[in-house]
Scaffold this motif. Structure first.
Motif, short mmCIF file in Angstrom:
data_model
loop_
_atom_site.label_atom_id
_atom_site.label_comp_id
_atom_site.label_asym_id
_atom_site.label_seq_id
_atom_site.Cartn_x
_atom_site.Cartn_y
_atom_site.Cartn_z
N SER A 86 -10.13 8.36 24.63
CA SER A 86 -9.38 10.09 24.97
C SER A 86 -9.16 10.95 25.97
O SER A 86 -7.65 11.09 26.22
N LEU A 87 -10.45 10.47 26.51
CA LEU A 87 -9.85 11.47 27.66
C LEU A 87 -9.01 10.25 28.55
O LEU A 87 -7.67 11.23 29.20
N LEU A 88 -8.77 9.13 28.76
CA LEU A 88 -8.21 8.36 30.11
C LEU A 88 -6.78 8.72 28.89
O LEU A 88 -5.23 8.49 29.69
N LEU A 89 -7.06 8.40 27.88
CA LEU A 89 -4.95 8.32 27.13
C LEU A 89 -4.34 9.92 27.33
O LEU A 89 -3.22 10.18 27.29
N ALA A 90 -5.13 11.00 27.48
CA ALA A 90 -4.92 12.42 27.59
C ALA A 90 -4.10 12.33 28.97
O ALA A 90 -3.12 12.60 29.36
N ILE A 91 -5.22 11.92 30.12
CA ILE A 91 -5.11 11.44 31.17
C ILE A 91 -4.21 10.10 31.64
O ILE A 91 -2.99 11.15 32.08
N ALA A 92 -3.35 9.65 30.97
CA ALA A 92 -1.58 9.02 30.91
C ALA A 92 -0.85 8.98 30.29
O ALA A 92 -0.11 9.15 31.30
N ILE A 93 -0.99 10.10 29.77
CA ILE A 93 0.03 10.74 28.45
C ILE A 93 0.17 11.61 29.61
O ILE A 93 1.18 12.21 30.05
N ALA A 94 -0.11 12.48 30.40
CA ALA A 94 -0.21 13.83 31.18
C ALA A 94 0.35 12.95 32.48
O ALA A 94 1.21 13.90 33.61
N ALA A 95 0.20 12.23 32.63
CA ALA A 95 0.33 11.73 34.06
C ALA A 95 1.57 10.96 33.92
O ALA A 95 2.68 10.81 34.92
N ALA A 96 2.18 10.02 33.05
CA ALA A 96 3.79 9.97 32.43
C ALA A 96 4.61 11.06 32.23
O ALA A 96 5.18 11.51 32.66
N LEU A 97 4.21 12.29 31.66
CA LEU A 97 5.03 13.71 31.53
C LEU A 97 4.99 14.09 32.77
O LEU A 97 5.75 15.53 32.29
N SER A 113 1.13 19.53 33.14
CA SER A 113 1.61 20.97 32.95
C SER A 113 0.98 21.51 32.11
O SER A 113 0.33 19.94 31.24
N PHE A 114 0.66 23.13 31.36
CA PHE A 114 -0.12 22.93 30.50
C PHE A 114 0.12 21.98 29.40
O PHE A 114 -0.21 21.77 28.70
N THR A 115 2.01 22.26 29.20
CA THR A 115 1.80 22.25 27.56
C THR A 115 1.81 20.30 27.28
O THR A 115 1.88 19.97 26.54
N ASN A 116 2.16 19.79 28.73
CA ASN A 116 1.73 18.22 28.20
C ASN A 116 0.44 18.15 28.03
O ASN A 116 -0.63 16.99 27.35
N ALA A 117 -0.64 18.63 28.74
CA ALA A 117 -1.89 18.82 28.49
C ALA A 117 -2.11 19.08 26.81
O ALA A 117 -2.75 17.87 26.32
N MET A 118 -1.38 19.80 26.58
CA MET A 118 -1.85 20.12 25.33
C MET A 118 -1.00 19.07 24.51
O MET A 118 -1.94 18.70 23.41
N ILE A 119 -0.38 18.47 24.88
CA ILE A 119 0.34 17.48 23.31
C ILE A 119 -0.50 16.44 24.22
O ILE A 119 -0.88 15.35 23.00
N ALA A 120 -1.03 15.60 24.82
CA ALA A 120 -2.34 14.52 25.93
C ALA A 120 -2.82 15.04 24.90
O ALA A 120 -3.77 14.71 23.82
N VAL A 121 -3.56 16.46 24.43
CA VAL A 121 -5.32 15.83 23.83
C VAL A 121 -5.12 16.00 22.76
O VAL A 121 -5.63 15.14 21.78
N ALA A 122 -3.68 16.89 22.09
CA ALA A 122 -3.51 16.79 20.34
C ALA A 122 -3.19 15.41 20.15
O ALA A 122 -3.90 15.08 19.17
N LEU A 123 -2.64 14.98 20.90
CA LEU A 123 -2.31 13.21 20.18
C LEU A 123 -3.45 12.24 19.96
O LEU A 123 -3.98 11.50 19.55
N THR A 124 -4.83 12.54 20.84
CA THR A 124 -5.70 11.85 20.32
C THR A 124 -6.66 12.72 19.72
O THR A 124 -8.04 11.73 18.87
N TRP A 125 -6.50 13.90 18.97
CA TRP A 125 -7.35 14.68 18.43
C TRP A 125 -6.50 14.25 17.29
O TRP A 125 -7.82 14.43 15.85
N TRP A 126 -5.28 14.17 16.19
CA TRP A 126 -4.95 14.11 14.76
C TRP A 126 -5.47 12.82 14.65
O TRP A 126 -6.44 13.34 12.98
N PRO A 127 -5.88 12.01 14.40
CA PRO A 127 -6.88 11.01 13.44
C PRO A 127 -8.05 11.50 12.73
O PRO A 127 -7.62 11.03 11.88
N TRP A 128 -9.02 12.01 13.70
CA TRP A 128 -9.78 12.55 12.68
C TRP A 128 -9.62 13.29 11.33
O TRP A 128 -9.85 13.68 10.56
#
Lengths: 304, 340, 534
Positions: A147-158, A161-176
């Motif tokens: 999850s942290l890696l995915l979040a990092i990859a997404i944040a690196a891609a976008l 920023s605050f919003t992107n970090a939030m989106i990135a973490v949320a994207l790894t969280w919803w499956p639960w």
């Protein structure tokens, strides 16, 4: 107005009586749980501090990021109870304002995750078949992602920023949440009131909205409370590696990261924001535990 | 027959997940605003150099073709080349992966040897002081920001007490005078095999702080899980019977009860193993630990995407494998699971 | 859980706080006796280096890896540290000469130089080395662009025929892409030479050769007994390059004596460090500066008056004195202090908000009222602080500065896009590939058809003419070249095409018992360990 509403209210109360009774019991159990109350108090204190930050500190402009370079690295004192940072800003003010980003990332991540995860889980559980299969395989892939890696990859891609970090973490969280809701829905689907509703020809969408979702919300809310603490931690970790809120916007994880450089000679820079993260995430975890115990009638009675 | 179908299905699923992850990361990589061709050449590429590198790296081809080439190489066990260091990633992984695995495994061992006893005792002395204490430790352990804990530990154990080194895997003296012969890449094992005692001690002192920092989360989870399953197990009839028969408490707790409480605890441990592989990113940076985390962090700074993809894939494969094993073990223990 | 666990919780929190505060006393106690490293069995130096070494192939190395490579290989010519009468001194070439218009250069090689594989240095090796670098096309290979042909005149004479006039002596002294190595040694590895180098091998003629290499972590070099310069007692037998990313750890290492040399420490701590009897902090000009290239194509910075106004709005002195603790010097134009082509006569913008308001009013923005986007590398604290401080000052003029930290890749990518969509201010450092003002003046300000490093998109034919002429003359008439370069810089300053925040100062913390340390900014953060002793 009241006369108009009254019959409606009465019907609603009648329908929900058992549920309200349940909530009343939960509330009473909560009041008796010392630690839960204390945790809630700490959380509220930090939220209060973040919301009213401009009025709580004599240095609101420093809290927002304005440098005051002539007073850099002052150790804790009466003027600056937690010292000043590399640009001479009051650390307490930074922490109060930093709560705005650090706390909101926790709440927002969980809200987004619930918003994505719950409908998907309900759909998968209710309809089953290929839809279920597709949604579940998607959650498999997202869960398998570090999850942290995915979040990092997404944040690196976008971009960081605050919003992107939030989106990135949320994207790894919803499956639960999808999994949780799906499991709940599966069992609810077999229950008589749902079968009855379907039997008399209520539309599928209505069944999900009226009968499934309200009944899965309690476990989802319990899970959400337990998750906010970890979401704040993950958000802080993202800012710690520079992918969260961007300076001069204050953020606790970012403050720890900055303080790391000056840790030997000016340790207050990293210590206090780190402590803030710890206290808040600890409080959320304790609160989540208590709420879980309280929400479950078995443990509610057994434990206390 | 059913069981084989189930296993086959799980295997196919595992392949699907790894494939899915590779697609997602590959395309994220290509969306990122950066020019791998420029990075490949160096910090000050000239336009000619960039153009040449673009052709050399195959970046002039359509995206899906690039992906197929990538996939083809992947199937042959070739993870590509780092854009920044121009070195084969597989070769780098051979150096970095054992360091991280060693760290994670030592951390897991700490979780087992700290977490399980605390969980067991906590359950045995329910609502007594020890119970409160260990539950507090558990919740604190899952709440503390690892990066902050690492800093505090460094400050205390190196800055103040000078008991433990501040970072790195072995000291310079070891490299110079007792060089470690690499056999497995796990320094603790290698030094044991070669009976290089000073180096073993040196490696051990270096691993304690980072491994503990990494393990805190797993320790917290282990205490919780052990405690809650033990509480249930201790209410079972056979335990009550054993108590009545006057068996010593220690035997009851650690022989009879723990055996039955162990499966869920080990499941949690196995999963937190995978969690730790990524958690290592933060810990390795703080403790200058030359592992996967440091490797991928510098790759992130340089937008060195072949490395980021490779590390993501490796961690995913670990996750999938461990899940697969857990599922299969469950089937072995209770074949009815398949019928679910 | 209950009251008791709450009190336990409070106790634990208090304990943590206490421990961390106790641990926070600025003083670091001397290491306990048992922790000191065993007395060295041989003379070893340790360089705690803040970054790893991306590529140590001598034809590719173009980065921090130079710190290692410079101890393994040698160049034909060396660039002297500042304050020496001569700009250059002999390296592997004993002397060199060029024709009148600097299009043909001849180098006469030193005799008796051995490579680490035992073969001898000769003209063929020089030709081979430079050609390999050119043909690989990596790293700094483009600095050899002027070369038409390399001819082996005899065993110890090599001649370069150029396509156009160029200062080949300066190019041959570059710390990137100019290393000479043994052809036999490289050929033995064939196709895989580059990989082989990076596994921890070298083919140089320098005083040291690689002993062991743990990538990303630690590299040990050991002395080459047959080095042509010979060995004296007290020189280091081995040098350890220890990669330590955390500045706190590096500082602790130099204080504890487990490292002998390091750099990039928190500047606030340098004075205290220098005051210690066992550590010396050397400060020297670096051939490097921090600039903020202004987007001259996009409003409002297409207006010279607005550019001048914001140039007056940065508190240069205060920033240098407080934020960077005096370890920097305000720039005079784009060529940094200590380099040839630098002139103290160039105009400096000062902090003057009234003047800035006046200029803004003239430009039609009496109350500001516009927004500017400044990009910088997210991980760089100094760039970030420049942004934070400047933002507060510009706010007083009614200008909203958005400070956007990005990865270098993303920042550069945005900079290379359409100028009308790109950033307004591009903050970055510049350092020369080989020591010539042309590196600064050409890369950042010469007209470009396709944007590469001219990230303010400035284009002025008269300016281009001046610096191009200066470059042609820099091989044959350096004094005239310098005059042209300074004249060109005056144009840039008048037009305010960039902010020239400050020239960097290199600070190296060195253990006091190490003798012979001299910083040479032409080779940034390179420590020539052969020159040192203990």
């Amino acid at each position: 107005m009241t006369t108009l509403l009254r019959p409606f209210l009465e019907r609603w109360i009648r329908e929900r009586r058992s549920q309200l009774e349940e909530y009343r019991l939960m509330l009473r159990a909560f009041g008796r749980d010392w630690l839960a109350v204390a945790s809630l108090a700490i959380i509220l204190l930090f939220v209060f501090g973040a919301v009213f930050a401009p009025w709580l500190t004599p240095y609101p402009e420093q809290g927002r990021g304005e440098p005051n370079v002539l007073e850099k690295f002052l150790p804790p004192s009466w003027q600056h109870p937690l010292g000043t940072d590399n640009l001479g800003r009051d650390v307490l003010a930074r922490i109060l304002f930093g709560g705005r980003t650090s706390l909101s990332i926790g709440f927002l991540v969980v809200i987004i995750a619930v918003a994505i995860g719950t409908p998907l889980g309900a759909l998968a559980g209710y309809f089953g078949g290929w839809l279920d299969e597709a949604i579940m395989r998607l959650t498999d892939i997202f869960l398998a992602f570090p999850s942290l890696l995915l979040a990092i990859a997404i944040a690196a891609a976008l971009g960081p920023s605050f919003t992107n970090a939030m989106i990135a973490v949320a994207l790894t969280w919803w499956p639960w949440y999808t999994r949780l809701v799906r499991a709940q829905t599966l069992s609810l689907r077999e229950r008589s009131f749902v079968e009855a509703a379907r039997g008399i020809g209520v539309r599928e969408g209505t069944v999900i909205l009226r009968h499934i979702l309200p009944n899965v919300m309690t476990p989802v809310l319990v899970q959400a409370t337990m998750d906010i603490g970890s979401a704040i931690l993950t958000g802080a970790a993202m800012s710690f590696i520079g992918l969260g809120a961007q300076p001069p916007t204050p953020d606790w994880g970012e403050m720890v990261n900055l303080g790391r450089i000056y840790f030997i000679n000016h340790p207050w820079l990293a210590t206090f924001p780190g402590l803030a993260i710890f206290l808040v995430s600890l409080s959320f975890n304790l609160l989540g535990d208590s709420i879980r115990d309280i929400a479950d009638p078995r443990t509610r009675r057994a434990a206390r | 027959m059913k069981v084989w179908e189930y296993i086959l299905r799980r295997l196919l699923l595992a392949v699907l997940v790894v494939f899915g992850v590779s697609v997602v990361t590959f395309f994220i990589a290509r969306v990122v605003p950066s020019d791998p061709a420029a990075l490949w050449v160096g910090p000050r590429p000239s336009p000619d150099q960039i153009a040449a590198a673009r052709v050399k790296l195959g970046l002039d081809r359509p995206l899906y073709i690039q992906y197929f080439y990538y996939l083809g190489n992947l199937l042959r066990g070739d993870l590509g080349v780092s854009i920044k260091t121009h070195q084969p990633i597989v070769q780098d992984l051979r150096a970095y992966l054992p360091a991280t695995l060693e760290l994670v495994l030592v951390g897991m061992a700490m979780a087992v040897f700290i977490g399980i006893p605390l969980g067991v005792l906590s359950a045995a002395r329910r609502n007594r002081l020890l119970d409160h204490f260990s539950r507090l430790i558990a919740v604190a352990a899952v709440s503390i920001p690892t990066f902050w804990l690492g800093l505090l530990l460094q400050l205390i154990f190196f800055g103040q007490l000078r008991w433990l080194p501040i970072g790195g895997r072995v000291s310079i003296e070891t490299t110079l005078y007792q060089p470690i012969q690499t056999v497995t890449g796990f320094y603790l094992v290698d030094t044991l095999i070669t009976r290089n005692w000073p180096a073993f001690w040196d490696a051990l002192t270096h691993i304690i702080l980072p491994a503990f920092t990494l393990a805190t989360y797993a320790i917290g989870l282990t205490i919780r899980m052990t405690r809650s399953t033990m509480v249930e197990v201790l209410q079972e009839k056979y335990i009550v019977a054993a108590r009545a028969a006057g068996l010593p408490e220690r035997t009851i707790l650690f022989r009879l009860a723990l055996k039955n409480a162990l499966v869920p605890t080990l499941t949690v441990l196995a999963l937190s193993f995978v969690y730790s592989l990524t958690g290592a990113i933060l810990v390795e940076v703080i403790f200058s630990w030359p592992g996967l985390g440091s490797y991928v962090t510098s790759a992130i700074i340089n937008v060195d995407f072949p490395v980021i993809i490779a590390v993501t894939l490796i961690v995913t494969v670990f996750y999938v494998l461990i899940n697969l094993v857990l599922d299969l073990v469950q089937v072995a223990l209770d074949p009815r699971v398949v019928l679910k | 859980m209950s009251r008791r666990s709450l009190s336990a919780l409070l106790a634990l929190t208090a304990l943590t706080l206490l421990l961390s505060l106790v641990g926070c006393r600025p003083s670091t106690p001397p290491p306990a006796a048992g922790e000191m490293p065993a007395p060295p069995k041989e003379n070893v130096a340790v360089y705690a280096h803040p970054t790893s070494f991306p590529d140590i192939d001598p034809s590719i190395s173009y980065s921090n890896d130079s710190a290692v490579v410079s101890n393994l290989y040698e160049t034909l010519v060396w660039y002297n540290p500042p304050m020496q009468p001569q700009l250059l001194r002999p390296g592997l070439a004993e002397r060199w000469e060029s024709n009148a218009d600097a299009t043909e250069w001849t180098f006469y090689l030193r005799k008796g130089v051995k490579f680490h594989d035992g073969t001898d240095l000769n003209a063929q090796a020089v030709k081979y080395s430079i050609e390999r670098t050119i043909n690989m096309g990596m790293g700094a290979s483009y600095i050899w662009d002027p070369v038409e042909e390399i001819t082996v005149v005899d065993d110890f004479t090599v001649r370069f025929q150029l396509k156009y006039p160029a200062p080949l002596d300066l190019i041959a002294a570059s710390g990137y892409g100019s290393w000479i190595f043994s052809p036999a040694c490289v050929e033995a590895q064939g196709e895989k030479a580059s990989k082989w180098f990076n596994e921890g091998h070298d083919c140089g003629s320098g005083p040291y050769t690689i002993e062991s290499y743990e990538r990303g972590r630690r590299l040990v070099i050991t002395r080459f007994d047959d080095y042509w310069g010979g060995w004296k007692p007290g020189q280091f037998n081995k040098v350890v390059f220890e990669v330590v990313e955390d500045p706190t750890v590096r500082q602790q290492m130099i204080e504890a004596g487990t490292a002998d040399v390091t750099y990039d420490l928190p500047r606030e701590n340098l004075a205290a460090l220098d005051a210690r009897p066992d550590v010396v902090v050397y400060t020297n000009p670096a051939f490097q500066n921090l600039v903020g290239l202004l987007n001259v194509r996009k409003p409002p910075l297409d207006n010279k008056l607005v550019r001048q106004a914001i140039s007056y709005a940065f508190p240069y002195d205060r920033f240098i004195q407080t934020v960077v603790s005096g370890y920097a010097v305000q720039s005079h134009g784009p060529v940094p202090l200590g380099m040839w082509g630098h002139s103290e006569k160039l105009f400096q913008y000062t902090y003057d908000l009234d003047k800035a308001r006046e200029l803004l009013a003239q430009a039609g923005y009496p109350n500001g009222g516009f927004k500017l986007v400044m990009t910088h590398v997210a991980g760089d604290l100094d760039e970030r602080q420049v942004g934070e401080v400047w933002k507060a000052e510009l706010a007083k003029l009614g200008i909203d500065l958005e400070v956007r930290g990005m990865s270098w890749e993303a920042q550069w990518d945005l900079g290379k896009s359409d100028p009308m969509q790109a950033q307004d201010i591009f903050v970055m450092y510049w350092w020369p590939d080989y020591v010539s003002p042309y590196s600064f003046l050409y890369s950042m300000f010469h007209c470009e058809e396709e944007t590469l490093f001219n990230l303010g998109y400035y284009c002025n034919p008269r300016y281009d003419e001046l610096i191009d002429r200066g470059n042609e003359l820099s091989g044959s008439n350096r004094a005239e070249a310098e005059r042209l370069f300074i004249e060109a810089q005056q144009i840039l300053v008048d037009e305010a095409v960039s902010l020239f925040f400050y020239d960097l100062v290199n600070t190296h913390a060195v253990r006091a018992d190490i003798k012979g340390y001299v910083d040479n900014p032409a080779y940034p953060h390179v420590v020539f360990f052969y020159e040192l002793s203990r």
